[in-house]
Enzyme design. Structure first.
Site, mmCIF file in Angstrom:
data_model
loop_
_atom_site.group_PDB
_atom_site.id
_atom_site.type_symbol
_atom_site.label_atom_id
_atom_site.label_comp_id
_atom_site.label_asym_id
_atom_site.label_seq_id
_atom_site.Cartn_x
_atom_site.Cartn_y
_atom_site.Cartn_z
ATOM 1 N N MET A 1 6.049 -19.269 -5.346
ATOM 2 C CA MET A 1 6.567 -20.518 -5.890
ATOM 3 C C MET A 1 8.093 -20.495 -5.966
ATOM 4 O O MET A 1 8.773 -21.366 -5.448
ATOM 5 C CB MET A 1 5.985 -20.776 -7.284
ATOM 6 N N ASN B 1 17.124 -7.139 -12.236
ATOM 7 C CA ASN B 1 16.335 -7.728 -13.309
ATOM 8 C C ASN B 1 17.161 -8.821 -13.979
ATOM 9 O O ASN B 1 18.247 -8.560 -14.503
ATOM 10 C CB ASN B 1 15.942 -6.651 -14.328
ATOM 11 N N CYS C 1 4.564 -33.910 1.162
ATOM 12 C CA CYS C 1 5.560 -34.927 0.807
ATOM 13 C C CYS C 1 5.054 -35.663 -0.429
ATOM 14 O O CYS C 1 3.853 -35.770 -0.645
ATOM 15 C CB CYS C 1 5.823 -35.901 1.954
#
EC number: 4.2.1.49
Length: 554
Positions: A173, A238, A405
């Site tokens: 993601m 990190n 879309c």
């Protein structure tokens, strides 16, 4: 013996199932585990930390076997990644019904989920992992692009040129972030603890370069910013250590967000723990790991708030990091907003959301033809034209060619029917699987993300995704799913998804017209009910019936 092995969806027009509805479900399940698509396919993990397509390899094999023999009037039932039954239904019914990760309220937490998972009783389906419609990082790309475009419109005169965005998380993601920023002409510094994630995003053309150090990253970023040249920079480290340091050193950052796997504390690396030791530590001492991860998230979020106080535009991108930081005792965790109330909700009020489709032929030319058809269907939609052009030039396909879309109520059905006609005429080489993310206008209850700060206070009302799933079953979707915990973690969301197959038949056309009208229609209705003027106008203009607005007392 059942076990890890490379999985890839078949291409072409030869069926291994008894119909295209079943074949599509089979191919999309397999596509979710394609090494080009999945983050850890050997573990059946598709994306989002631990989001899986199947509970275990034996369950995967059983689903494949069942889909190949499933009749046109039968429905396979999937309980958290395991096929548990086949029922005789009818041709309008979904071929697959899926329920993933659902727990009763008082038991809906990570500790109980992990106990049940260890017993082999459940799995984490995320959103599109366990519902078999993940298409790789492109799946979130336009939503991320539109979010950064909204940031640009709000604060930077419509462009991110000359700005630096700081974020973390380059998984399935979060990996959309660097390309979404550069598509808006900005510069992005993207931090991740996993060197493989950085290399994967570079390989897939979502990330431009990798910096050797923080100093090198800042040097590259400032040079590109001053030249108003788009650039995305990967930085190994990190975020809980690097963000406080960058804040203290006065790094010239304009926008800050985050897409680490903070929704699951066991997927967030605590400060002081080596990445290579992460999995073993999390397995050995999950409670101790969780405490340290939350403490690190508090440091991370405190730095984000510090950047906000210094004038940067800061927002939560829906991974629950604010909630985790608050659990660690950081009182200002919710000082900055989530991205939906800040930028996206007006689109939801129009029934807009992440419409997507995959070419079961495996041919990129089929996607090019559907792109062209969309532009012809909606000649006045400038943002759609801009997106389709950029996606065609810059998006790398992962697994089966696919496109996403954002389309709204009254648009998705037109697109779906056009696609079905293209299959029927032979213009496309094989059928399409048409679906969406669970992150949509009317399919989620998630108080830390999609339904944060609803106008009427209905953030936690979970009836809506259940109604959405039932409407899609009643309308003829090919497979329908209800999940818990996607995006933000256990106890924090309920959400539903649907996929409809355009196989060129008249029956498919009828189903598609209903599903792709009613599915986004739920988004309009949900926001009308919450009191949004935009949604009321859309309902009036486009004929969405809302009983409470009809009659003498309306």
């Amino acid at each position: 013996m059942s076990g890890p092995r490379p999985v890839r969806a078949p291409r072409g027009t030869e069926l291994s199932a008894l119909g295209w509805q079943q074949e599509a479900a089979l191919r999309m399940l397999q596509n979710n585990l394609d090494p080009e698509v999945a983050e850890h396919p050997d573990k059946l993990v598709v994306y989002g930390g631990t989001g899986k397509a199947a509970r275990d390899w034996r369950s995967f094999d059983a689903m494949v076997r069942t889909l190949r023999t499933l009749k046109q009037d039968e429905t396979m039932l999937v309980q958290s990644g395991r096929p548990v039954g086949v029922m005789q239904t009818h041709e309008w019914a979904p071929r697959v019904l899926i329920a993933n990760s659902n727990l009763v309220g008082d038991w809906a937490n990570w500790e109980e989920f992990r106990r049940l998972e260890a017993l082999g009783l459940t799995m984490y389906g995320q959103m599109t992992a366990g519902s078999w419609i993940y298409i790789g990082t492109q799946g979130i790309l336009q939503g991320t692009y539109e979010t950064f475009a909204a940031v640009a419109a709000k604060k930077f005169n419509g462009t991110l040129a000359g700005t630096i965005t700081l974020t973390a998380g380059l998984g399935g993601m979060g990996g959309a972030q660097p390309l979404a920023v550069t598509m808006n002409d900005g510069v992005a510094i993207c931090i991740d603890v996993d060197p493989r994630a950085i290399e994967r995003r570079i390989e897939h053309r979502y990330l431009d370069v990798k910096a050797d150090s923080l100093e090198h990253a800042l040097q590259l970023a400032v040079e590109a910013r001053d030249a108003r040249r788009p650039l995305s920079i990967g930085l190994l480290g990190n975020a809980a250590e690097l963000l406080p340091r960058m804040l203290a050193e006065g790094a010239p950052v304009d926008i800050v967000t985050d897409q680490t796997s903070a929704h699951d504390p066991l997927a967030y690396l605590p400060v002081g723990v080596d990445f290579d030791d992460m999995a073993a530590y999390a397995a050995k001492d999950p409670a101790g790991f969780t405490t340290r991860a939350r403490e690190s998230m508090a440091r991370h979020v405190e730095a984000m708030v510090g950047f906000m106080d210094a004038g940067a535009e800061v927002f939560d991108y829906g991974n629950s990091i604010r909630g985790e930081a608050q659990l660690a005792g950081y009182e200002r965790a919710f000082a900055f907003p989530g991205f939906v109330p800040a930028y996206i909700r007006p689109l939801f009020c129009e029934g807009k959301g992440p419409f997507r489709w995959a070419a079961l032929s495996g041919e990129a030319s089929d996607i090019a033809k559907t792109d062209k058809a969309l532009l012809e269907l909606f000649p006045e939609n400038e943002s759609l034209h801009r997106w389709i052009k950029m996606a065609g030039e810059r998006v790398h396909f992962q697994g089966l060619p696919a496109r996403i879309c954002w389309l709204g109520y009254g648009e998705r059905d037109k697109a779906g029917e056009r696609f079905n006609d293209m299959v029927a005429s032979g213009e496309l080489q094989a059928p399409l699987a048409i679906g969406r993310d669970h992150l949509d206008c009317g399919s989620v209850a998630s108080p830390y993300r999609e339904t944060e700060a609803m106008l009427d206070g209905s953030d936690a009302i979970a009836d809506w995704p259940l109604l959405n799933a039932m409407v899609n079953v009643a309308s003829g979707a090919s497979w329908v799913s209800i999940h818990h915990g996607g995006g933000v973690g256990m106890g924090r969301s309920i959400h539903a998804g649907q996929v409809s197959v355009a196989d060129g038949t008249e029956l498919a056309g009828e189903k598609i017209r209903r599903v792709l009208t009613n599915d986004p229609g739920m988004g309009v209705i949900r926001h009308v009910d919450a009191g949004y003027d935009i949604a009321e106008s859309v309902a009036d203009e486009r004929g969405v019936r809302v009983p409470m607005r009809e009659g003498d007392d309306a």
